[in-house]
Enzyme design. Structure first.
Site, PDB file in Angstrom:
ATOM      1  N   SER A   1     -14.027  41.712 -66.232  1.00 52.02           N
ATOM      2  CA  SER A   1     -14.674  40.524 -65.682  1.00 52.02           C
ATOM      3  C   SER A   1     -15.205  39.594 -66.769  1.00 52.02           C
ATOM      4  O   SER A   1     -15.535  40.012 -67.882  1.00 52.02           O
ATOM      5  CB  SER A   1     -15.839  40.933 -64.768  1.00 52.02           C
ATOM      6  OG  SER A   1     -15.368  41.593 -63.614  1.00 52.02           O
ATOM      7  N   GLN A   2     -15.282  38.323 -66.423  1.00 53.18           N
ATOM      8  CA  GLN A   2     -15.909  37.299 -67.256  1.00 53.18           C
ATOM      9  C   GLN A   2     -17.321  37.764 -67.638  1.00 53.18           C
ATOM     10  O   GLN A   2     -18.056  38.294 -66.794  1.00 53.18           O
ATOM     11  CB  GLN A   2     -15.965  36.020 -66.428  1.00 53.18           C
ATOM     12  CG  GLN A   2     -16.683  34.849 -67.020  1.00 53.18           C
ATOM     13  CD  GLN A   2     -16.799  33.716 -66.004  1.00 53.18           C
ATOM     14  OE1 GLN A   2     -16.472  33.881 -64.832  1.00 53.18           O
ATOM     15  NE2 GLN A   2     -17.258  32.568 -66.456  1.00 53.18           N
TER      16      GLN A   2
END
Length: 218
Positions: free
Chosen positions: A65-66
């Site tokens: 994930s970011q």
């Protein structure tokens, strides 16, 4: 500048410009984001991209994930230290490492065997000995270790799995993307107010891979 210095500089910039500037200022979350070496949780070929403002592929059709999303979900759990947290969709282990900087114990579930094994190796190599990872159906949680003070889910569900809701301790938070489409969801925070009462909050739009399993997508 050594490679280690270069990554340290990029990590500091990531925290300043991607995390704090977007309103996440909980000291525990900020320090956790500064501490975890994201480059250790991505494929070698993508290490130079580790601190970019977006998700990255980690194999098997999955992504890490970011950084901002990891910080946002961790922040939403409102951890103060000493908690027991369940991490669904552990992937390569990055979010579990961030959680482990604050919580006393983290329990990670990853449905893809090769990623579960990679997460174990990554976490051990980075010194996180308070995380346990197993391979299995994350939609069913980890009932023998429940209740949990916090649960995060790094994949989008068609609805909130009942199994996860009922593995929350009273006062605990479940943070999960929910939506009728595979590529677009709403990040929800579910708080267990009492044994039978739950409160739901909308934390905004997100995009995650689908949550597969008995209480997720087929």
């Amino acid at each position: 500048m050594t490679a280690e210095d270069r990554f340290t500089s990029r990590r500091e910039s990531m925290v300043d410009y991607q995390i704090i500037s977007r309103g996440i200022d909980d000291p525990l979350v900020v320090e956790a984001m500064r501490r975890v070496h994201r480059e250790a949780f991505v494929p070698d070929s993508l290490r130079d991209a580790a601190y970019e403002d977006g998700p990255l592929p980690i194999g098997a059709g999955q992504t890490i994930s970011q950084p901002y999303i990891v910080a946002l979900m961790t922040d939403a759990l409102e951890l103060r230290g000493g908690e027991r947290v369940l991490d669904i969709g552990t992937g390569s282990g990055y979010a579990a490492a961030v959680l482990a900087c604050i919580a006393a114990e983290v329990f990670g579930i990853e449905r893809i065997p090769e990623l579960a094994e990679r997460a174990r190796k990554n976490l051990a190599a980075e010194g996180f000995d308070n995380v346990r990872v197993r391979c299995g159906d994350g939609t069913l949680g980890w009932p023998e270790e429940a209740p949990f003070d916090g649960i995060t889910v790094a994949a989008g569900a068609p609805a909130v799995p009942d199994a996860l809701k009922h593995q929350l301790a009273v006062g605990g938070h479940l943070v999960i993307p929910v939506g009728s489409e595979h590529i677009s969801q709403t990040l929800m925070r579910i708080t267990r107010v009492s044994e039978e009462e739950f409160r739901t909050e909308n934390l905004g739009g997100v995009r995650f891979v689908p949550l597969l399993g008995e209480q997720g997508w087929s």
